[in-house]
Motif scaffolding. Structure first.
Motif, PDB file in Angstrom:
ATOM      1  N   LEU A 362       3.161  44.485  28.917  1.00 18.69           N
ATOM      2  CA  LEU A 362       2.835  45.894  29.117  1.00 18.69           C
ATOM      3  C   LEU A 362       1.804  46.109  30.221  1.00 18.69           C
ATOM      4  CD1 LEU A 362       2.679  47.108  25.390  1.00 18.69           C
ATOM      5  CD2 LEU A 362       4.580  47.281  27.019  1.00 18.69           C
ATOM      6  N   ALA A 363       1.059  45.046  30.581  1.00 14.29           N
ATOM      7  CA  ALA A 363       0.044  45.165  31.633  1.00 14.29           C
ATOM      8  C   ALA A 363       0.630  44.991  33.029  1.00 14.29           C
ATOM      9  CB  ALA A 363      -1.058  44.126  31.407  1.00 14.29           C
ATOM     10  N   ALA A 364       1.891  44.660  33.123  1.00 14.18           N
ATOM     11  CA  ALA A 364       2.529  44.475  34.431  1.00 14.18           C
ATOM     12  C   ALA A 364       2.622  45.816  35.167  1.00 14.18           C
ATOM     13  CB  ALA A 364       3.914  43.872  34.257  1.00 14.18           C
ATOM     14  N   PRO A 365       2.613  45.789  36.493  1.00 10.65           N
ATOM     15  CA  PRO A 365       2.724  47.044  37.265  1.00 10.65           C
ATOM     16  C   PRO A 365       3.990  47.823  36.901  1.00 10.65           C
ATOM     17  CG  PRO A 365       2.094  45.229  38.697  1.00 10.65           C
ATOM     18  CD  PRO A 365       2.454  44.623  37.374  1.00 10.65           C
ATOM     19  N   LYS A 366       3.815  49.137  36.652  1.00 15.07           N
ATOM     20  CA  LYS A 366       4.917  50.047  36.322  1.00 15.07           C
ATOM     21  C   LYS A 366       5.709  49.589  35.103  1.00 15.07           C
ATOM     22  CE  LYS A 366       5.553  51.363  41.179  1.00 15.07           C
ATOM     23  NZ  LYS A 366       6.523  51.505  42.308  1.00 15.07           N
ATOM     24  N   ALA A 367       5.038  48.922  34.187  1.00 12.89           N
ATOM     25  CA  ALA A 367       5.724  48.382  33.013  1.00 12.89           C
ATOM     26  C   ALA A 367       6.297  49.494  32.135  1.00 12.89           C
ATOM     27  CB  ALA A 367       4.759  47.525  32.207  1.00 12.89           C
ATOM     28  N   ARG A 368       5.527  50.562  31.902  1.00 10.62           N
ATOM     29  CA  ARG A 368       6.000  51.643  31.026  1.00 10.62           C
ATOM     30  C   ARG A 368       7.260  52.273  31.583  1.00 10.62           C
ATOM     31  NH1 ARG A 368       5.809  56.940  31.266  1.00 10.62           N
ATOM     32  NH2 ARG A 368       5.884  58.177  29.320  1.00 10.62           N
ATOM     33  N   THR A 369       7.270  52.595  32.876  1.00  6.87           N
ATOM     34  CA  THR A 369       8.440  53.240  33.493  1.00  6.87           C
ATOM     35  C   THR A 369       9.652  52.329  33.432  1.00  6.87           C
ATOM     36  OG1 THR A 369       6.973  54.447  34.993  1.00  6.87           O
ATOM     37  CG2 THR A 369       9.308  54.286  35.599  1.00  6.87           C
ATOM     38  N   ILE A 370       9.477  51.099  33.768  1.00  2.00           N
ATOM     39  CA  ILE A 370      10.592  50.136  33.775  1.00  2.00           C
ATOM     40  C   ILE A 370      11.178  49.989  32.381  1.00  2.00           C
ATOM     41  CG2 ILE A 370      11.185  47.704  34.122  1.00  2.00           C
ATOM     42  CD1 ILE A 370       9.073  47.645  36.349  1.00  2.00           C
ATOM     43  N   LEU A 371      10.327  49.900  31.380  1.00  2.00           N
ATOM     44  CA  LEU A 371      10.800  49.652  30.021  1.00  2.00           C
ATOM     45  C   LEU A 371      11.439  50.890  29.400  1.00  2.00           C
ATOM     46  CD1 LEU A 371       7.806  47.477  28.767  1.00  2.00           C
ATOM     47  CD2 LEU A 371      10.095  46.684  29.366  1.00  2.00           C
ATOM     48  N   VAL A 372      10.891  52.040  29.646  1.00  2.00           N
ATOM     49  CA  VAL A 372      11.475  53.271  29.098  1.00  2.00           C
ATOM     50  C   VAL A 372      12.834  53.541  29.725  1.00  2.00           C
ATOM     51  CG1 VAL A 372      11.218  55.786  28.940  1.00  2.00           C
ATOM     52  CG2 VAL A 372       9.267  54.295  28.449  1.00  2.00           C
ATOM     53  N   ASN A 373      12.933  53.353  31.036  1.00  2.00           N
ATOM     54  CA  ASN A 373      14.220  53.574  31.716  1.00  2.00           C
ATOM     55  C   ASN A 373      15.256  52.516  31.333  1.00  2.00           C
ATOM     56  OD1 ASN A 373      13.166  55.809  33.004  1.00  2.00           O
ATOM     57  ND2 ASN A 373      12.613  54.649  34.877  1.00  2.00           N
ATOM     58  N   GLY A 374      14.812  51.341  30.979  1.00  2.89           N
ATOM     59  CA  GLY A 374      15.746  50.274  30.585  1.00  2.89           C
ATOM     60  C   GLY A 374      15.677  49.982  29.106  1.00  2.89           C
ATOM     61  N   ALA A 375      15.468  51.026  28.306  1.00  8.50           N
ATOM     62  CA  ALA A 375      15.286  50.851  26.860  1.00  8.50           C
ATOM     63  C   ALA A 375      16.502  50.257  26.184  1.00  8.50           C
ATOM     64  CB  ALA A 375      14.930  52.191  26.215  1.00  8.50           C
ATOM     65  N   VAL A 376      17.673  50.467  26.783  1.00  6.52           N
ATOM     66  CA  VAL A 376      18.904  49.913  26.223  1.00  6.52           C
ATOM     67  C   VAL A 376      19.457  48.888  27.204  1.00  6.52           C
ATOM     68  CG1 VAL A 376      21.215  50.413  25.368  1.00  6.52           C
ATOM     69  CG2 VAL A 376      19.384  52.088  25.021  1.00  6.52           C
ATOM     70  N   ARG A 377      19.745  47.698  26.662  1.00  5.87           N
ATOM     71  CA  ARG A 377      20.271  46.633  27.521  1.00  5.87           C
ATOM     72  C   ARG A 377      21.514  46.062  26.881  1.00  5.87           C
ATOM     73  NH1 ARG A 377      17.684  43.759  31.538  1.00  5.87           N
ATOM     74  NH2 ARG A 377      18.667  41.778  32.122  1.00  5.87           N
ATOM     75  N   ARG A 378      22.628  46.238  27.596  1.00 10.10           N
ATOM     76  CA  ARG A 378      23.921  45.755  27.116  1.00 10.10           C
ATOM     77  C   ARG A 378      24.222  46.255  25.703  1.00 10.10           C
ATOM     78  NH1 ARG A 378      24.242  39.433  29.224  1.00 10.10           N
ATOM     79  NH2 ARG A 378      23.979  39.915  31.453  1.00 10.10           N
ATOM     80  N   GLY A 379      23.937  47.489  25.484  1.00 10.43           N
ATOM     81  CA  GLY A 379      24.260  48.120  24.199  1.00 10.43           C
ATOM     82  C   GLY A 379      23.224  47.897  23.124  1.00 10.43           C
ATOM     83  N   GLU A 380      22.191  47.134  23.401  1.00 10.70           N
ATOM     84  CA  GLU A 380      21.133  46.887  22.411  1.00 10.70           C
ATOM     85  C   GLU A 380      19.811  47.439  22.916  1.00 10.70           C
ATOM     86  OE1 GLU A 380      21.025  43.215  20.061  1.00 10.70           O
ATOM     87  OE2 GLU A 380      22.507  42.431  21.457  1.00 10.70           O
ATOM     88  N   ARG A 381      19.058  47.990  21.998  1.00 13.54           N
ATOM     89  CA  ARG A 381      17.756  48.558  22.356  1.00 13.54           C
ATOM     90  C   ARG A 381      16.718  47.441  22.470  1.00 13.54           C
ATOM     91  NH1 ARG A 381      18.149  53.956  22.220  1.00 13.54           N
ATOM     92  NH2 ARG A 381      15.906  54.137  22.616  1.00 13.54           N
ATOM     93  N   LEU A 382      15.810  47.592  23.425  1.00 15.38           N
ATOM     94  CA  LEU A 382      14.737  46.602  23.585  1.00 15.38           C
ATOM     95  C   LEU A 382      13.885  46.546  22.328  1.00 15.38           C
ATOM     96  CD1 LEU A 382      13.534  47.297  27.252  1.00 15.38           C
ATOM     97  CD2 LEU A 382      15.354  45.779  26.456  1.00 15.38           C
ATOM     98  N   VAL A 383      13.579  47.720  21.773  1.00 13.87           N
ATOM     99  CA  VAL A 383      12.818  47.795  20.527  1.00 13.87           C
ATOM    100  C   VAL A 383      13.706  48.508  19.511  1.00 13.87           C
ATOM    101  CG1 VAL A 383      10.687  48.548  19.404  1.00 13.87           C
ATOM    102  CG2 VAL A 383      10.663  47.914  21.835  1.00 13.87           C
ATOM    103  N   PRO A 384      14.452  47.773  18.704  1.00 12.24           N
ATOM    104  CA  PRO A 384      15.347  48.392  17.727  1.00 12.24           C
ATOM    105  C   PRO A 384      14.557  49.060  16.598  1.00 12.24           C
ATOM    106  CG  PRO A 384      15.307  46.032  17.403  1.00 12.24           C
ATOM    107  CD  PRO A 384      14.499  46.302  18.638  1.00 12.24           C
ATOM    108  N   PRO A 385      15.206  49.943  15.828  1.00 12.13           N
ATOM    109  CA  PRO A 385      14.504  50.600  14.714  1.00 12.13           C
ATOM    110  C   PRO A 385      13.851  49.625  13.738  1.00 12.13           C
ATOM    111  CG  PRO A 385      16.586  51.703  15.135  1.00 12.13           C
ATOM    112  CD  PRO A 385      16.568  50.482  15.999  1.00 12.13           C
ATOM    113  N   SER A 386      14.489  48.500  13.487  1.00 17.27           N
ATOM    114  CA  SER A 386      13.881  47.512  12.584  1.00 17.27           C
ATOM    115  C   SER A 386      12.557  46.984  13.136  1.00 17.27           C
ATOM    116  CB  SER A 386      14.846  46.347  12.357  1.00 17.27           C
ATOM    117  OG  SER A 386      15.186  45.726  13.592  1.00 17.27           O
TER     118      SER A 386
END
Length: 451
Positions: A362-386
Motif C-alpha cells: 500500500l506504500a507503493a507510489p499510486k498504490a490506491r489508484t492502481i488497486l481500486v482500478n484493478g480490483a477484479v482480476r480474471r473474474g476474481e476480486r483482489l479482496v474478496p468478501p471473505s
C-alpha cells in the motif's frame, strides 16, 4: 735277556710308529672339532659308562693287552699335542681368542642392534610427535555474493540460453533447470556463511531483504534473463517456482536439523547454491508474477509449505511479485496470508510479518489508484468478501482482544475496504458482493448478541 741300547727304536721311529697307530685309532686323521668355550660349559659331563665303552676315559670290556695298547695310544696323543703346540705355539690361543672374539662380536652386535633399535624408536617417537602437529591448510579466499555476481558475463549467459533453447526445444522444464544450473555454478564459490539467508530473513525487516540477493545482479544480466523467461508459459514457470521453493525449504530443514525435504520427494540442494535459487526465483516472480497466482492453492493446501518457519519465504516471494504487479501482491496477501492472522494459531511474529507485507504494497507510489482500478482480476476480486470479513474481525475486535497490531490494521482498513467494494454500482458482480457482505454481517451480529 736284556735288549741292547742299539736295538731299541730311535725317537723318530717311535714317533712314526705312534703316528701310524694313532691314524688307525683316529679315523679323523688328527683333526679336532673346534667348539666355543661357552657351549662346552653347557654340555653335560659324561656318564660313568658311555656308548664308547669308557669309564673316566679308560676303555673297558677288553683284554689286558688291549688295555696297555690304549695307554700307549693315550700317551701318543699327549705327545702329538705337545709337538703340535711346539710347531704352532699360538694355534690354540688363536682359536680361543677367535672364539672369544666371535662371542664378543655377537654380544657387540646385540648391543649395536639394541642401540639401533633404541635410536630408531627415538626417531620414530620424534616422527610421531611431528605427525601429531597438523599443518594448517591455506585458507580459501572468501568470495562474497557481489563478487561472484560481478563475474557473470552477459554475453556468455546469452549464448548459453540460446544453446539450451535450441538443444531442449519444447522442453521448458529442462530449459529452466539448466537456467538455474548456470547461476548455480556462478555462485558455487560463495559459502553459506556469506549468505546466511535464514538469519537475514529472521532478523531483518521485509523492506531490507526484499531485494536480496537480486540487487547484486547487474542490469544487463537481469534484462537478458527476464527476456528469456518471458518466452515460457505460466504453467511451466509455476512448476519451476515450486521446484525452487522445495529446494529452499530443504535447505531450511537441514539448517534446523529436521528431516530433509529431499527424502519426501523434493530435490536435495546445497547451502552454497541457495544464492542461485533465490536469484532465479526472484527473476521469475518479477517477470511473470501471474505464475505465483497459479501456485497459490498448492501453497495454501499443502502442509509442507505451511508453518511459522516457512512464512518468511512465502512473504518474500509475494514481495517479489509485488515489485512487478501490486495487484498480484495484494491478491496473494488477501487469499493466502490474511487467514493466518485471523486464525487461532497466529502469533505476534506472524502478524508483524504479514502486516509488513501489506503495508509495503500500500506504500507503493499510486498504490490506491492502481488497486481500486484493478480490483477484479480474471473474474476474481483482489479482496474478496471473505477477506473483508476477516479484516473486520482483526480491525475491530472486542476491547479485551485488542493488541499492538490492531492499530496497524486500522490504518490500512479503509483502503482495503475501498478495494473490496470497488466496482460499478448495480452490476451483477457488485450484487453478489453485497449479498455476501450481508450474509457475514448478519452472522457477526448474531455472534455479538450471544457474546
Amino acid at each position: 735277556m736284556e735288549e741292547s741300547y742299539e736295538s731299541y727304536p730311535s725317537e723318530e721311529q717311535q714317533i712314526a710308529a705312534l703316528e701310524a697307530a694313532h691314524a688307525t685309532a683316529n679315523p679323523d686323521h688328527g683333526w679336532q672339532k673346534v667348539t666355543y668355550a661357552k657351549k662346552q660349559r653347557k654340555q653335560k659331563p659324561q656318564t660313568a659308562a658311555d656308548p664308547a665303552g669308557k669309564i673316566n676315559g679308560v676303555l673297558v670290556g677288553h683284554d689286558k693287552g688291549n688295555v696297555f695298547k690304549s695307554l700307549e695310544q693315550q700317551s701318543e696323543e699327549r705327545r702329538r699335542r705337545i709337538l703340535e703346540a711346539e710347531t704352532t705355539p699360538n694355534a690354540a690361543a688363536t682359536t680361543a681368542r677367535a672364539g672369544r672374539s666371535r662371542d664378543r662380536s655377537d654380544d657387540d652386535s646385540d648391543d649395536d642392534d639394541d642401540s639401533d633399535d633404541a635410536r630408531v624408536s627415538k626417531e620414530n617417537g620424534k616422527g610421531g610427535e611431528e605427525k601429531k602437529v597438523k599443518q594448517k591448510k591455506p585458507k580459501k579466499p572468501k568470495i562474497t555474493v557481489s563478487e561472484a555476481a560481478a563475474k557473470i558475463d552477459e554475453s556468455d549467459l546469452a549464448a548459453f540460453l540460446l544453446d539450451i533453447s535450441a538443444s531442449y526445444e519444447g522442453q521448458q522444464e529442462i530449459q529452466l533447470m539448466r537456467f538455474a544450473d548456470y547461476f548455480g555454478r556462478a555462485f558455487s564459490v560463495v559459502s553459506s556463511a556469506q549468505f546466511p539467508w535464514v538469519k537475514l530473513f529472521r532478523e531483518n525487516p521485509l523492506t531490507k531483504i526484499a531485494d536480496v540477493p537480486l540487487s547484486y545482479i547487474s542490469e544487463p544480466v537481469f534484462k537478458t534473463s527476464i527476456d528469456w523467461i518471458s518466452q515460457h508459459s505460466v504453467e511451466a514457470l509455476g512448476s519451476f517456482l515450486l521446484w525452487c521453493v522445495d529446494g529452499i525449504l530443504a535447505d531450511l530443514a537441514s539448517q534446523q536439523g529436521g528431516p530433509k525435504a529431499s527424502k519426501k520427494g523434493g530435490q536435495q540442494t546445497s547451502s552454497k547454491s541457495q544464492v542461485a535459487i533465490f536469484v532465479v526465483l526472484a527473476m521469475v516472480l518479477r517477470r511473470k508474477p501471474d505464475a505465483l497466482i497459479s501456485i497459490l492453492p498448492t501453497l495454501k493446501e499443502t502442509s509442507k509449505y505451511q508453518g511459522q518457519d516457512k512464512l518468511p519465504v512465502i512473504v518474500w516471494m509475494v514481495a517479489q511479485a509485488s515489485q512487478a504487479d501490486l495487484a498480484v501482491g495484494l491478491f496473494s496477501w488477501a487469499h493466502n496470508l490474511l487467514a493466518i492472522v485471523s486464525g487461532k494459531n497466529n502469533n505476534p511474529q506472524s502478524r508483524d510479518l504479514i502486516l509488513q507485507l501489506v503495508e509495503k504494497i500500500l506504500a507503493a507510489p499510486k498504490a490506491r489508484t492502481i488497486l481500486v482500478n484493478g480490483a477484479v482480476r480474471r473474474g476474481e476480486r483482489l479482496v474478496p468478501p471473505s477477506a473483508l470479513e476477516m479484516l473486520l474481525r482483526v480491525t475491530f475486535p472486542t476491547s479485551s482482544a485488542r493488541v499492538k497490531a490492531t492499530e496497524r490494521f486500522e490504518a490500512i482498513y479503509h483502503t482495503l475496504k475501498e478495494v473490496a467494494l470497488a466496482g460499478s454500482t448495480g452490476s451483477k458482480a457488485m450484487r453478489q458482493v453485497a449479498q455476501q457482505i450481508l450474509t457475514f454481517s448478519l452472522k457477526a451480529a448474531g455472534e455479538s448478541k450471544h457474546s
